[in-house]
Scaffold this motif. Structure first.
Motif, mmCIF file in Angstrom:
data_model
loop_
_atom_site.group_PDB
_atom_site.id
_atom_site.type_symbol
_atom_site.label_atom_id
_atom_site.label_comp_id
_atom_site.label_asym_id
_atom_site.label_seq_id
_atom_site.Cartn_x
_atom_site.Cartn_y
_atom_site.Cartn_z
ATOM 1 N N PHE A 31 -5.567 0.549 9.733
ATOM 2 C CA PHE A 31 -5.331 1.802 10.441
ATOM 3 C C PHE A 31 -3.862 2.201 10.360
ATOM 4 O O PHE A 31 -3.529 3.371 10.140
ATOM 5 C CB PHE A 31 -5.756 1.661 11.911
ATOM 6 N N ALA A 32 -2.977 1.227 10.536
ATOM 7 C CA ALA A 32 -1.539 1.517 10.477
ATOM 8 C C ALA A 32 -1.133 1.966 9.080
ATOM 9 O O ALA A 32 -0.356 2.924 8.920
ATOM 10 C CB ALA A 32 -0.739 0.285 10.887
ATOM 11 N N ALA A 33 -1.643 1.309 8.055
ATOM 12 C CA ALA A 33 -1.304 1.667 6.674
ATOM 13 C C ALA A 33 -1.768 3.076 6.337
ATOM 14 O O ALA A 33 -1.038 3.849 5.702
ATOM 15 C CB ALA A 33 -1.931 0.659 5.704
ATOM 16 N N VAL A 34 -2.976 3.409 6.765
ATOM 17 C CA VAL A 34 -3.500 4.748 6.499
ATOM 18 C C VAL A 34 -2.667 5.815 7.209
ATOM 19 O O VAL A 34 -2.273 6.826 6.615
ATOM 20 C CB VAL A 34 -4.978 4.847 6.932
ATOM 21 N N SER A 35 -2.376 5.604 8.485
ATOM 22 C CA SER A 35 -1.592 6.588 9.250
ATOM 23 C C SER A 35 -0.202 6.770 8.661
ATOM 24 O O SER A 35 0.269 7.911 8.479
ATOM 25 C CB SER A 35 -1.479 6.152 10.715
ATOM 26 N N LEU A 72 -5.955 7.215 -0.184
ATOM 27 C CA LEU A 72 -6.197 5.778 -0.218
ATOM 28 C C LEU A 72 -7.575 5.453 -0.797
ATOM 29 O O LEU A 72 -7.764 4.390 -1.387
ATOM 30 C CB LEU A 72 -6.032 5.169 1.169
ATOM 31 N N VAL A 73 -8.536 6.359 -0.616
ATOM 32 C CA VAL A 73 -9.825 6.182 -1.291
ATOM 33 C C VAL A 73 -9.608 6.263 -2.799
ATOM 34 O O VAL A 73 -10.203 5.506 -3.577
ATOM 35 C CB VAL A 73 -10.839 7.260 -0.830
ATOM 36 N N PHE A 74 -8.701 7.168 -3.217
ATOM 37 C CA PHE A 74 -8.357 7.280 -4.635
ATOM 38 C C PHE A 74 -7.702 5.998 -5.136
ATOM 39 O O PHE A 74 -8.029 5.492 -6.212
ATOM 40 C CB PHE A 74 -7.413 8.472 -4.841
ATOM 41 N N ILE A 75 -6.773 5.467 -4.351
ATOM 42 C CA ILE A 75 -6.088 4.221 -4.730
ATOM 43 C C ILE A 75 -7.098 3.078 -4.861
ATOM 44 O O ILE A 75 -7.039 2.281 -5.801
ATOM 45 C CB ILE A 75 -4.995 3.872 -3.703
ATOM 46 N N ILE A 95 0.835 -1.207 0.000
ATOM 47 C CA ILE A 95 0.000 0.000 0.000
ATOM 48 C C ILE A 95 0.872 1.260 0.000
ATOM 49 O O ILE A 95 0.622 2.210 -0.756
ATOM 50 C CB ILE A 95 -0.948 0.001 1.223
ATOM 51 N N LEU A 96 1.928 1.262 0.818
ATOM 52 C CA LEU A 96 2.816 2.419 0.873
ATOM 53 C C LEU A 96 3.556 2.617 -0.451
ATOM 54 O O LEU A 96 3.847 3.752 -0.846
ATOM 55 C CB LEU A 96 3.824 2.265 2.015
ATOM 56 N N ALA A 97 3.847 1.523 -1.141
ATOM 57 C CA ALA A 97 4.484 1.625 -2.460
ATOM 58 C C ALA A 97 3.585 2.365 -3.437
ATOM 59 O O ALA A 97 4.055 3.220 -4.211
ATOM 60 C CB ALA A 97 4.804 0.224 -2.988
ATOM 61 N N TRP A 98 2.297 2.064 -3.401
ATOM 62 C CA TRP A 98 1.362 2.760 -4.278
ATOM 63 C C TRP A 98 1.178 4.221 -3.859
ATOM 64 O O TRP A 98 0.949 5.089 -4.708
ATOM 65 C CB TRP A 98 0.014 2.038 -4.312
#
Length: 491
Positions: free
Chosen positions: A69-73, A141-144, A9-12
């Motif tokens: 939650f961790a990925a979003v933060s 992330l909503v966009f992703i 997720i962070l890569a994107w």
């Protein structure tokens, strides 16, 4: 903890931030600004990091709420750290902590600034500064989720972590389609406002940047006086879209599928519009002596009420000079905020409604012990878990606000300045009162206080718990059972 999925997720996030950074680079090319090359270089770096980070395969696509939650933060923190680099490297904001403050304020759609002369920035930096509002308004992330073929029910954890409000649900069965609908509505509002502002006589650059700040309910302008020097027609357009974008986007979806009655029966919508227009009327009556006619008094009052309640932060006047009654209303509106499921910040009207109904239910339970009391929303009973989450949120909200006020008071500024500075950043509003009023900025605060206020902006935008979970004991440690299993396999 599914680290591989978080890494993916962070890569994107890196990839899309690289794509987004190309836009101010293009703007720099149009205006012949060499600073655009800095944006292009950082964009290339982000794309490279994103591509390399996706080379390793994902071990498992299944993840739970803690991973979501961790990925979003972490995504918001990384976006801010990288997004601040162009301001710092170009030298337009010499101190990195100030560049980071400005960037976090942009992505979280806060609009608080450390700049005393906005007009000194280049066009590419002004564009990026405002575009961060648009990116953060609906959430990257909503966009992703809208553009990538992510699948599985666990993706809903990302939506819940990033979307504002006490409860987040799917508009349609698939999360990706829900994200596409939300972004579709968001883009339509963006295009319509740009066209409307062009009709009122704005230049394309101003129309785009101010629209980013309006539909994202952010508030960064391109002039030092915010919106004051623009025409009455432009101000009316911006007022309208500040209110539109502070309403739950589910209402627009219901209108889209022709469930008009259900849309307008939304309890939060009716309360919110009542608060906005009622507050504007009271302020207009209070300040009418300063204007030639009541229409201009109401227009000015409605603009500021819409700006504060939607947590946008634009200004057409120095409301710091208004009577105490009017300023008190604005401060109270800082607490209330916008509707759940909108791009606005604050506690949210729906939470306050649930909180008041919970108090009423408790009083009724005391006076009528044998009766069964249920808190309802839109005619449907809320579960005890939903009510508990609202009460926990409000409890955490109060603790963080009080702690933040105490910490920044070390700078020696007056109580009104400190209180409204915390309220403006935590609720993602922008300007406060006194030394952080609409004609001032946050530049005089110490580095320590700016760090506190940056934390407030992030924790306010992510609605407290997604960011707090990063500090949860044992979140990043490997469970003992897994360690024992690995040790046994090694032996």
């Amino acid at each position: 903890m599914n680290y591989s999925m978080i890494r993916y997720i962070l890569a994107w996030v890196f990839t899309f931030e690289g794509i987004f950074l190309m836009l101010p680079a293009i703007v720099g090319g149009i205006y012949g600004e060499k600073q655009g090359l800095v944006y292009l270089a950082i964009a290339a770096g982000c794309l490279l990091v994103g591509t390399l980070s996706r080379i390793r395969k994902i071990k498992s696509k299944v993840f739970y709420s803690k991973e979501g939650f961790a990925a979003v933060s972490l995504s918001w923190i990384i976006m801010s750290l990288v997004g601040a680099l162009p301001f710092f490297i170009t030298g337009e904001i010499p101190a990195y902590e100030d560049a980071l403050f400005e960037t976090i304020s942009g992505f979280t759609t806060t609009g608080s600034s450390i700049l005393s002369n906005v007009e000194a920035l280049t066009h590419c930096s002004l564009f990026w500064r405002s575009f961060t509002h648009w990116i953060g308004g609906m959430g990257v992330l909503v966009f992703i989720m809208a553009v990538l073929p992510l699948s599985g029910g666990s993706i809903m954890h990302l939506m819940r972590a990033e979307s504002p409000g006490p409860a987040v649900g799917k508009l349609v069965p698939k999360v990706r389609h829900t994200a596409m609908i939300l972004y579709g509505i968001y883009i339509v509002f963006t295009l319509v406002e740009i066209i409307a502002l062009l009709i009122t006589g704005m230049s394309p650059f101003e129309a785009m940047t101010l629209t980013f700040g309006t539909v994202g309910t952010g508030g960064f302008g391109v002039l030092n006086d915010s919106i004051a020097s623009y025409s009455l027609a432009s101000q009316i357009v911006i007022t309208t879209f500040m209110i539109i974008c502070s309403i739950n986007f589910n209402v627009y979806y219901l209108l889209l599928i022709r469930k008009t009655k259900e849309a307008f029966m939304n309890q939060e919508l009716r309360y919110y519009l009542g608060i906005v227009f009622g507050s504007a009327l009271l302020i207009a009556i209070n300040i009418k002596g300063s204007f030639d006619n009541f229409f201009m008094a109401f227009h000015t009052a409605l603009f500021q009420v819409a700006s504060v309640s939607s947590t946008t932060g634009y200004a057409t006047t120095d409301f710091n000079l208004w009577p105490e009654f009017s300023k008190t209303i604005l401060v109270l509106l800082m607490f209330v905020g916008a509707c759940a499921g909108s791009t606005g910040g604050g506690i949210k009207v729906s939470r306050l409604v649930v909180f008041l109904k919970a108090i009423k239910s408790e009083v009724m339970s005391i006076t009528h012990p044998r009766s069964v009391q249920k808190v309802q929303a839109d005619g449907r009973p809320l579960s005890n878990d939903a009510v508990r989450r609202v009460l926990c949120y409000l409890g955490a909200y109060v603790i963080i606000v009080l702690a933040s006020i105490l910490l920044i008071s070390l700078d020696g500024k007056d109580m009104t300045t400190n209180l409204t500075a915390v309220m403006a950043t935590f609720n993602n509003i922008g300007p406060g009162l006194n030394l952080v009023g609409p004609t001032s900025n946050f530049g005089d605060y110490s580095v320590f206080s700016k760090i506190v206020l940056m934390f407030d902006m992030l924790v306010g935008r992510l609605e407290i718990f997604p960011l707090l979970i990063l500090f949860a004991p044992g979140l990043w440690t490997v469970p003992k059972r897994r360690l024992a299993k690995k040790k046994k396999n090694f032996e």
